[in-house]
Design a protein around this motif. Sequence first.
Motif, short mmCIF file in Angstrom:
data_model
loop_
_atom_site.label_atom_id
_atom_site.label_comp_id
_atom_site.label_asym_id
_atom_site.label_seq_id
_atom_site.Cartn_x
_atom_site.Cartn_y
_atom_site.Cartn_z
N ASN A 67 0.85 -1.20 0.00
CA ASN A 67 0.00 0.00 0.00
C ASN A 67 0.88 1.25 0.00
OD1 ASN A 67 -2.94 -1.15 0.75
ND2 ASN A 67 -1.41 -2.23 1.97
N GLU A 69 0.40 4.13 -0.96
CA GLU A 69 -0.30 5.36 -0.60
C GLU A 69 -0.08 5.72 0.87
OE1 GLU A 69 -2.53 7.54 -2.49
OE2 GLU A 69 -1.26 6.62 -4.01
N LYS A 72 2.17 8.64 2.17
CA LYS A 72 1.73 10.03 2.23
C LYS A 72 1.53 10.50 3.67
CE LYS A 72 -0.56 10.18 -2.27
NZ LYS A 72 -1.84 10.42 -3.00
#
Length: 239
Positions: A67, A69, A72
């Motif tokens: 993952n 993401e 971030k």
Amino acid sequence: LEAKNISKKFPGVLALDSVDISFEPGEIHAVIGENGAGKSTLIKCLTGVYTPESGEILIEGKNTIKNKELYKKIAYVPQEIDLFKHMTVAENLLIAKFRGEKRGLVPRGLNSYREEFQATIEKIGNGLDKHLDTPIEFLSGGQRQALSLLMATLKRPELLLLDEHTAALDPKTSVALMELTNEFVNRDRLTALMITHQMEDALKYGNRLIVMKDGQIIQDLNKDEKAKMTIADYYGLFE
């Protein structure tokens, strides 16, 4: 943030040896140890710069390898200042403001953020407030590193990783930056992992003290245990 059984090898060196560790929000977790202990390798595995040979790194229970993401949620402040030196303070802050977002070929709209950026740099108190339009190359080392911290926290990350971020500063500037770091962590209830060679900073600001040696964690002290530890006790760990 959690690391489960992570190991990292380089040619002839086992930099991390089956490390297990987790970090709670709203605290500064100080990591100390001698050169080569594995501190920077640990933080670079947590940021995704290095991929461990074994184990997994989890954010909110989700594997970061699967993952991407999740990265971030992380902000990283290295010892080596990572700024665009020929661009101004305002231009660097604009880049930080849109970090991780997809952007097309559009006008940058810098002027619409000038008041916000000016208010942001006035928090520092080291003269940076007079240099919104100054190229980074003309700032002092302390101003650059303070700006790096501001840029890292501009989007309110959940995880703040600090890799000896005061190491290159004079004592007065180092103290000021540590106070600012502590303020940001408390204000935004961040999870902060701070690698440092400054035992005084680790004892004063760390809610927890993690000691590494030869790629392993040899001590993991909570706030009460840390309060009983002296600098002499710390050096005794490596004898």
